[in-house]
Design an enzyme around this catalytic site. Structure first.
Site, PDB file in Angstrom:
ATOM      1  N   HIS A   1      10.037  65.432 -21.452  1.00  0.00           N
ATOM      2  CA  HIS A   1      10.013  64.978 -20.131  1.00  0.00           C
ATOM      3  C   HIS A   1       9.317  63.570 -19.821  1.00  0.00           C
ATOM      4  O   HIS A   1       9.852  62.561 -19.655  1.00  0.00           O
ATOM      5  CB  HIS A   1       9.656  66.074 -19.024  1.00  0.00           C
TER       6      HIS A   1
ATOM      7  N   ASP B   1      17.768  71.907 -21.789  1.00  0.00           N
ATOM      8  CA  ASP B   1      16.487  72.436 -21.155  1.00  0.00           C
ATOM      9  C   ASP B   1      16.669  73.635 -20.431  1.00  0.00           C
ATOM     10  O   ASP B   1      16.949  74.773 -21.237  1.00  0.00           O
ATOM     11  CB  ASP B   1      15.756  71.271 -20.366  1.00  0.00           C
TER      12      ASP B   1
END
Lengths: 445, 445
Positions: free
Chosen positions: A268, A319
């Protein structure tokens, strides 16, 4: 085996034409372009051949949340979503984990994903009691990848605290090994006997792992030259808590624990500072962006442009699997940045495709894969060019069209280690929709 | 004809079960739910039946730019993209327009789109010379929609200036009727003799139409109770130029020309002010968002949440057709807002699906469509639930799953006015990939 294709992407802005790939075992032995005609014994791959796609950040079990967190989300946030995720995590056992991960990895194979980095933190039974095999959950994930036919880096995650200075509670108890040393002892028992499997390490986040424990995990990974991943600055609240507790950003804290290196991937890194960017760049670290999840979880627009300027190489992950659409993941890096900046063209299409393939392979410790070249792993994907999304795109613009308009349902054939896993859009050994139905039913029951 | 489906969305958060739809001509005559068994003569639609999708903002010819503007876009912008679009617009003739629009509308049909609002401004021959039939280009678009089997609102756009106070030049000459009166005379000759066709009006933008001319177009539309669309505040530079020239925002200028009403749709409205929002809300006007194009063109994140708070009803469009993915368009309204705000759940999934269906039908002047109810147009879409994207989603969460994970390639059957246009994912009369290849080749030649 010799494969032949009219078009193959060997890197750069345009595909090569009339390409023969000679395979030997699980490797590409030779690559020949501009052939006048197909070799007589060659098997033809239709469309455009690209390297296998790496999904560098996966929590397979979260696939069960797809389409189940939006309706109730009114004025929600990452943190209210996390409560739903914890409820699911609390309900799983090794059997349902196997069913979910197998179905999810098979869905990935159909989308052209040949390598998964499973960031795995759901280790123990309810209440935190170890299973008889303390790696029962990891074993389920390993078996799932084998059965789905995909290559796996199991990124076994250390998770000790429920927040900085807070004891784990509820589902978090299942994540915790209590100490980093106990984490290392458990992980040590995972043996990558399978050629399609490697073991890496993960620090869940600075919320869940204190600096001393991070140093222990980082040292474990360094001794084995193993990849090390960590969630970094996904939400502003993480930064705030970290600055409050330590007077340092999450990236600074990781740097202080000697976690940053060219084997390190920050996942991220949505809310990182200029100093964080410099630290990652100087360490030759990598960053895995997960744009469709970052959209879903309201994380914010990532730092891809500034990361690229610092020469931090990108990888991509789906994810939470709100979607498993690698090309949407790739174009979203650029598109979401356009929304934030008003500028088009920070990332050429070939750079985005490189992030989805070679960038992910390197992040997951398979530098010998993710590219079509002699000696590389024979992980290959053939994208059909006869769909309404891609039909008519000229050869010179195919990479542009693929990255900006391609979809998982355009994937024709997928090979992992020289063996077909998907043919003509169908998984060779699993009925994937049936697997998904069974897996979802096991979780909802 | 009687259709039967296990699941149909009649509005609200959950689908109805075991639904029979009796059709009569182009209408739904009755809707019956919770049937114990299918009526004996019923034709079964597999999966989840939803109303036909409206694509409320289309420039069909721009489909030829897909996958051709990214590679060269380094540090580009909306305005550099516009140069590429003008080069394409300059090269078209009625034949290539027909080929492109037919292929693009057929791609839309495969994606579940049953009604298109074509915002049409490429009217004249090179240099601005009218064709022998001054509506030759509009006629090509009408023929394209007929052949592709989709319902059409031709939003004929008035375009007079190359910018505020600037004469049109280059490709813009092809857009201009020189005066709003000449625009009205030309449009008057378009006869909606076809039941699947309606004529609406458009003001291209405050850049291209001065306030007096806008008033003329608005009056034309008001007299006919026709829909009126305009590009509004897509880019900050438009606002700046408008404020400089008139001391008013684009929306304020449109309000001053009596353009705002419940038949008015502001397209994009990305950079509108609080006062603009109040004006749109008070007029009961609508807003068409085009999120995938707004991403592509670096327009910025739209105002969906604030518009909804003002009870401005939303419609959706694929605009430049970078993608034709209606569910991505719908979820992007919510997802891009999450990126900007950190908040999840501003728009429930059913509200997003309503924008994609009934909201678009109303925006395009077909209030009798876009919903499954007795008396409505029999424009219907059956979404397959056996794909890896949707398999295993429980019935209670299907709308959530469809909006947040569905894809164009999940569309099974499409009916327009009670007639099948797509069956089992295949267009009943056109080879759509072949149409696209031919159309693209005609433009590249």
């Amino acid at each position: 085996m010799i494969l032949w294709s009219e078009l193959a992407w060997l890197g750069g802005p345009r595909p090569a034409q009339n390409v023969a790939l000679e395979l030997s075992g699980d490797r590409i032995e030779s690559v020949t372009t501009d052939l006048a005609q197909p070799p007589p014994t060659a098997e033809r791959l239709h469309g455009l051949v690209i390297p296998g796609i790496a999904n560098a950040h996966s929590h397979a079990f979260q696939r069960a949340l797809r389409g189940r967190t939006q309706q109730a989300a009114t004025n929600g946030s990452f943190w209210t979503w996390r409560e739903q995720m914890y409820a699911l995590a609390g309900a799983l056992d090794p059997d349902s984990m196997l069913a979910l991960a197998r179905a999810t990895f098979a869905e990935m194979a159909l989308a052209g994903i040949t390598l998964v980095g499973e960031f795995h933190y759901l280790h123990h039974d309810r209440g935190g009691t170890p299973y008889a095999d303390p790696n029962a959950m990891g074993a389920a994930i390993i078996q799932a990848a084998q059965e789905a036919g995909v290559r796996l880096t199991l990124l076994d995650a250390c998770y000790l605290h429920g927040g900085i200075g807070i004891a784990p509670q509820g589902a978090q108890l299942r994540f915790s090994d209590k100490t980093a040393e106990a984490w290392a002892q458990r992980v040590q028992q995972l043996k990558p006997v399978e050629p399609m499997l490697r073991i890496g390490a993960a620090v869940h986040s600075v919320r869940a792992v204190d600096p001393d424990s991070t140093a222990t995990v980082a040292d474990w990974a360094a001794r084995r030259r193993a990849p090390l991943h960590a969630h970094v600055s996904e939400q502003p609240a993480e930064n705030d808590a970290c600055l409050d507790a330590y007077g340092a950003t999450p990236t600074e804290l990781l740097a202080g624990a000697a976690a940053l290196s060219d084997r390190f991937t920050a996942v991220h890194a949505t809310h990182i500072s200029g100093h964080d960017l410099a630290l990652l760049g100087d360490a030759r670290a990598r960053c895995c962006l997960c744009p469709t999840t970052e959209r879903d979880l309201a994380d914010g627009v990532g730092q891809a442009r500034r990361l690229a300027q610092r020469r931090v190489r990108l990888a991509l992950g789906s994810d939470s699997h709100a979607l498993i659409e690698p090309f949407e993941e790739a174009r979203a890096v650029e598109l979401d940045e356009r929304l934030a900046t008003g500028i088009r063209g920070s990332h050429p299409p070939s750079e985005l495709l490189e992030a989805a393939t070679g960038g992910g392979y390197e992040s997951l410790g398979w530098a010998e894969g993710g590219a079509i070249r002699a000696g590389a792993l024979a992980d290959l994907v053939a994208v059909r060019l006869d769909s309404v999304r891609l039909a008519g795109a000229p050869a010179a613009d195919l990479i542009d069209a693929l990255v900006f308009a391609g979809a998982a349902c355009d994937i024709g054939d997928v090979l992992v280690g020289g063996r077909f896993v998907v043919r003509d859009g169908v998984h060779v050994s699993l009925d994937v929709p049936a697997q998904l139905r069974t897996a979802m039913a096991s979780v909802q029951a």
